[in-house]
Design an enzyme around this catalytic site. Structure first.
Site, PDB file in Angstrom:
ATOM      1  N   ASP A 132      15.256  -3.952  -0.128  1.00 54.70           N
ATOM      2  CA  ASP A 132      13.923  -3.345  -0.221  1.00 54.70           C
ATOM      3  C   ASP A 132      14.022  -1.833  -0.386  1.00 54.70           C
ATOM      4  O   ASP A 132      14.541  -1.145   0.484  1.00 54.70           O
ATOM      5  CB  ASP A 132      13.167  -3.702   1.082  1.00 54.70           C
ATOM      6  CG  ASP A 132      11.740  -3.199   1.108  1.00 54.70           C
ATOM      7  OD1 ASP A 132      11.235  -2.725   0.076  1.00 54.70           O
ATOM      8  OD2 ASP A 132      11.124  -3.298   2.190  1.00 54.70           O
ATOM      9  N   GLY A 133      13.477  -1.344  -1.499  1.00 57.24           N
ATOM     10  CA  GLY A 133      13.361   0.100  -1.713  1.00 57.24           C
ATOM     11  C   GLY A 133      14.101   0.582  -2.941  1.00 57.24           C
ATOM     12  O   GLY A 133      15.306   0.366  -3.076  1.00 57.24           O
ATOM     13  N   HIS A 177       5.218  -9.199  -0.580  1.00 61.45           N
ATOM     14  CA  HIS A 177       5.774  -8.380   0.491  1.00 61.45           C
ATOM     15  C   HIS A 177       4.704  -7.412   1.008  1.00 61.45           C
ATOM     16  O   HIS A 177       4.045  -6.724   0.224  1.00 61.45           O
ATOM     17  CB  HIS A 177       6.973  -7.601  -0.070  1.00 61.45           C
ATOM     18  CG  HIS A 177       7.752  -6.826   0.929  1.00 61.45           C
ATOM     19  ND1 HIS A 177       8.722  -7.397   1.734  1.00 61.45           N
ATOM     20  CD2 HIS A 177       7.718  -5.516   1.261  1.00 61.45           C
ATOM     21  CE1 HIS A 177       9.250  -6.458   2.515  1.00 61.45           C
ATOM     22  NE2 HIS A 177       8.664  -5.314   2.241  1.00 61.45           N
ATOM     23  N   ASP A 202       3.953  -4.311   3.716  1.00 59.94           N
ATOM     24  CA  ASP A 202       4.584  -3.278   4.541  1.00 59.94           C
ATOM     25  C   ASP A 202       3.619  -2.742   5.593  1.00 59.94           C
ATOM     26  O   ASP A 202       2.663  -2.036   5.276  1.00 59.94           O
ATOM     27  CB  ASP A 202       5.033  -2.115   3.647  1.00 59.94           C
ATOM     28  CG  ASP A 202       6.199  -2.524   2.766  1.00 59.94           C
ATOM     29  OD1 ASP A 202       7.235  -2.933   3.319  1.00 59.94           O
ATOM     30  OD2 ASP A 202       6.065  -2.441   1.532  1.00 59.94           O
ATOM     31  N   MET A 227      17.357  -2.233   4.125  1.00 57.96           N
ATOM     32  CA  MET A 227      16.579  -1.149   3.522  1.00 57.96           C
ATOM     33  C   MET A 227      17.493  -0.336   2.615  1.00 57.96           C
ATOM     34  O   MET A 227      18.567   0.115   3.043  1.00 57.96           O
ATOM     35  CB  MET A 227      15.995  -0.237   4.606  1.00 57.96           C
ATOM     36  CG  MET A 227      14.824  -0.812   5.375  1.00 57.96           C
ATOM     37  SD  MET A 227      13.459  -1.413   4.360  1.00 57.96           S
ATOM     38  CE  MET A 227      13.014   0.042   3.406  1.00 57.96           C
ATOM     39  N   MET A 255       7.261  -2.295  10.138  1.00 56.10           N
ATOM     40  CA  MET A 255       7.928  -1.019  10.434  1.00 56.10           C
ATOM     41  C   MET A 255       7.135  -0.359  11.557  1.00 56.10           C
ATOM     42  O   MET A 255       6.471   0.663  11.379  1.00 56.10           O
ATOM     43  CB  MET A 255       7.958  -0.152   9.167  1.00 56.10           C
ATOM     44  CG  MET A 255       9.004  -0.638   8.174  1.00 56.10           C
ATOM     45  SD  MET A 255       8.695  -0.056   6.501  1.00 56.10           S
ATOM     46  CE  MET A 255       7.496  -1.278   5.994  1.00 56.10           C
ATOM     47  N   GLY A 311       9.163   3.907   4.931  1.00 59.70           N
ATOM     48  CA  GLY A 311       7.986   4.754   5.130  1.00 59.70           C
ATOM     49  C   GLY A 311       7.172   4.959   3.868  1.00 59.70           C
ATOM     50  O   GLY A 311       5.957   5.095   3.940  1.00 59.70           O
ATOM     51  N   PHE A 312       7.854   4.971   2.732  1.00 64.65           N
ATOM     52  CA  PHE A 312       7.142   5.278   1.493  1.00 64.65           C
ATOM     53  C   PHE A 312       7.692   4.466   0.324  1.00 64.65           C
ATOM     54  O   PHE A 312       8.883   4.152   0.289  1.00 64.65           O
ATOM     55  CB  PHE A 312       7.272   6.773   1.162  1.00 64.65           C
ATOM     56  CG  PHE A 312       6.777   7.659   2.271  1.00 64.65           C
ATOM     57  CD1 PHE A 312       5.425   7.957   2.404  1.00 64.65           C
ATOM     58  CD2 PHE A 312       7.667   8.165   3.217  1.00 64.65           C
ATOM     59  CE1 PHE A 312       4.970   8.741   3.441  1.00 64.65           C
ATOM     60  CE2 PHE A 312       7.221   8.956   4.272  1.00 64.65           C
ATOM     61  CZ  PHE A 312       5.867   9.245   4.383  1.00 64.65           C
ATOM     62  N   GLY A 313       6.793   4.184  -0.620  1.00 64.39           N
ATOM     63  CA  GLY A 313       7.238   3.576  -1.869  1.00 64.39           C
ATOM     64  C   GLY A 313       7.723   4.654  -2.814  1.00 64.39           C
ATOM     65  O   GLY A 313       7.595   5.854  -2.540  1.00 64.39           O
ATOM     66  N   SER A 357       5.894  -5.722  -3.712  1.00 61.72           N
ATOM     67  CA  SER A 357       5.397  -5.065  -2.507  1.00 61.72           C
ATOM     68  C   SER A 357       4.017  -4.482  -2.774  1.00 61.72           C
ATOM     69  O   SER A 357       3.845  -3.602  -3.618  1.00 61.72           O
ATOM     70  CB  SER A 357       6.355  -3.947  -2.079  1.00 61.72           C
ATOM     71  OG  SER A 357       5.735  -3.187  -1.063  1.00 61.72           O
ATOM     72  N   HIS A 408       6.709  -7.226   6.578  1.00 62.61           N
ATOM     73  CA  HIS A 408       7.767  -6.298   7.005  1.00 62.61           C
ATOM     74  C   HIS A 408       7.166  -5.320   8.002  1.00 62.61           C
ATOM     75  O   HIS A 408       6.403  -4.434   7.630  1.00 62.61           O
ATOM     76  CB  HIS A 408       8.295  -5.587   5.738  1.00 62.61           C
ATOM     77  CG  HIS A 408       9.347  -4.562   5.992  1.00 62.61           C
ATOM     78  ND1 HIS A 408       9.762  -3.667   5.016  1.00 62.61           N
ATOM     79  CD2 HIS A 408      10.089  -4.275   7.095  1.00 62.61           C
ATOM     80  CE1 HIS A 408      10.701  -2.884   5.515  1.00 62.61           C
ATOM     81  NE2 HIS A 408      10.909  -3.222   6.769  1.00 62.61           N
ATOM     82  N   MET A 439       3.042  -0.269   8.627  1.00 66.37           N
ATOM     83  CA  MET A 439       3.622   0.970   9.175  1.00 66.37           C
ATOM     84  C   MET A 439       2.689   1.550  10.231  1.00 66.37           C
ATOM     85  O   MET A 439       1.466   1.518  10.062  1.00 66.37           O
ATOM     86  CB  MET A 439       3.825   1.988   8.058  1.00 66.37           C
ATOM     87  CG  MET A 439       4.655   1.464   6.898  1.00 66.37           C
ATOM     88  SD  MET A 439       5.012   2.760   5.717  1.00 66.37           S
ATOM     89  CE  MET A 439       5.726   1.789   4.377  1.00 66.37           C
TER      90      MET A 439
HETATM   91  C1  DX5 Z   1       9.319   1.151   2.122  1.00 65.49           C
HETATM   92  C2  DX5 Z   1       8.826  -0.266   2.011  1.00 65.49           C
HETATM   93  C3  DX5 Z   1       9.045  -0.908   0.695  1.00 65.49           C
HETATM   94  C4  DX5 Z   1       8.326  -0.239  -0.445  1.00 65.49           C
HETATM   95  C5  DX5 Z   1       9.193  -0.374  -1.651  1.00 65.49           C
HETATM   96  O1  DX5 Z   1       9.312   1.551   3.445  1.00 65.49           O
HETATM   97  O2  DX5 Z   1       9.471  -1.084   2.981  1.00 65.49           O
HETATM   98  O3  DX5 Z   1       8.722  -2.294   0.729  1.00 65.49           O
HETATM   99  O4  DX5 Z   1       7.076  -0.810  -0.727  1.00 65.49           O
HETATM  100  O5  DX5 Z   1       8.628   0.371  -2.658  1.00 65.49           O
HETATM  101  P1  DX5 Z   1       9.430   0.750  -3.973  1.00 65.49           P
HETATM  102  O6  DX5 Z   1       9.827  -0.522  -4.638  1.00 65.49           O
HETATM  103  O7  DX5 Z   1       8.429   1.549  -4.754  1.00 65.49           O
HETATM  104  O8  DX5 Z   1      10.621   1.567  -3.551  1.00 65.49           O
HETATM  105 ZN    ZN Z   2       9.162  -3.332   2.830  1.00 71.92          ZN
END
Ligand code: DX5
Ligand code: ZN
Length: 232
Positions: free
Chosen positions: A183-184, A41, A43, A145, A76, A150-152, A16, A74, A45
């Site tokens: 994912d996540g 991937h 993301d 999910m 969001m 929203g966040f990594g 990602s 993806h 948002m």
């Molecule tokens: C979160 C994203 C993920 C994110 C995953 O909302 O959809 O794709 O990048 O990040 P990690 O692997 O750090 O949890």
């Molecule tokens: Zn994602």
């Protein structure tokens, strides 16, 4: 006569980009190109569906020029139907929308398929896989999910494992070929459990891009878990 055909399929790994260093985007993308990653991937948002804002079609179009891997986008975002064609034109190969963001999900899925992209549907951690029962045969991918989007860098929610199993059972019973993407919060420490539960595609952001050797980490993700069985 009823035949069940089993094929062995290796899982896919989708780094990602959210966790990449955006000041060195070209380098990060060439790392992905040279790695065993299957997809990239991305993301997207909007600051409404999720409390964060990332990037849109313009950045994806630039990424597409440098990235040789299929782009797994993806979304969001609320009202994704307004932007499907733009993301496809920007280079998206897989376009995933959220169940929770679509009033007319069936229509949006058809819209994605009409562009020629693979259509995916995603659900948040609190949303039951049972709610996907009537859309499963229309999609090429279901993205579960395993953190709140929203966040990594968040912690994996372990209840996801039973959701993966339930979805895998439904796909098997109905002989459907949609891929299960998770994912996540995925890292080398829990990826095997995710695959054993029935996942086909692992998304990993921090675990790859924050690693000392991202390319080798991708290789290690690919080597986990051996092969999974899937209906053909
Ligand atoms: C979160 C994203 C993920 C994110 C995953 O909302 O959809 O794709 O990048 O990040 P990690 O692997 O750090 O949890
Ligand atoms: Zn994602």
């Amino acid at each position: 006569m009823f035949f069940l055909i089993f094929t062995a399929m290796k899982h896919l790994v989708a780094p990602s980009l959210l966790a990449a260093d955006f000041t060195r985007l070209a380098e990060e993308l060439s790392l992905v190109n040279e790695s065993q990653a299957d997809w990239l991937h991305l993301d997207v948002m909007d600051g409404h569906f999720v409390p964060n804002i990332t990037f849109g079609p313009m950045v994806i179009e630039a990424v597409n020029r440098l990235c040789s891997k299929p782009l797994d986008v993806h979304l969001m975002i609320r009202e994704p139907e307004k932007y499907i064609e733009q993301f496809r034109e920007a280079g998206a190969d897989v376009i995933t929308v959220h169940y929770e963001a679509c009033t007319h999900l069936h229509r949006v899925i058809q819209q994605i398929k009409d562009t020629g992209a693979v259509a995916g549907v995603s659900i948040n951690p609190h949303t039951s896989v049972h709610l996907l029962e009537d859309i499963l045969e229309e999609v090429g991918l279901v993205l579960l999910m395993s953190v709140n989007p929203g966040f990594g860098g968040q912690k994996f929610i372990y209840n996801t494992l039973s959701k993966i199993q339930r979805l895998r059972d439904r796909l098997t019973i109905r002989n459907l070929s949609a891929r299960i993407e998770v994912d996540g919060g995925i890292g080398l420490h829990n990826a095997e459990k995710v695959l054993q539960a029935g996942a086909d595609v692992l998304v990993a952001g921090s675990a790859i891009f924050k690693a000392d050797d991202p390319k080798d980490t991708i290789r290690r993700f690919k080597e986990i878990g051996g092969e999974i069985r899937k209906f053909a």
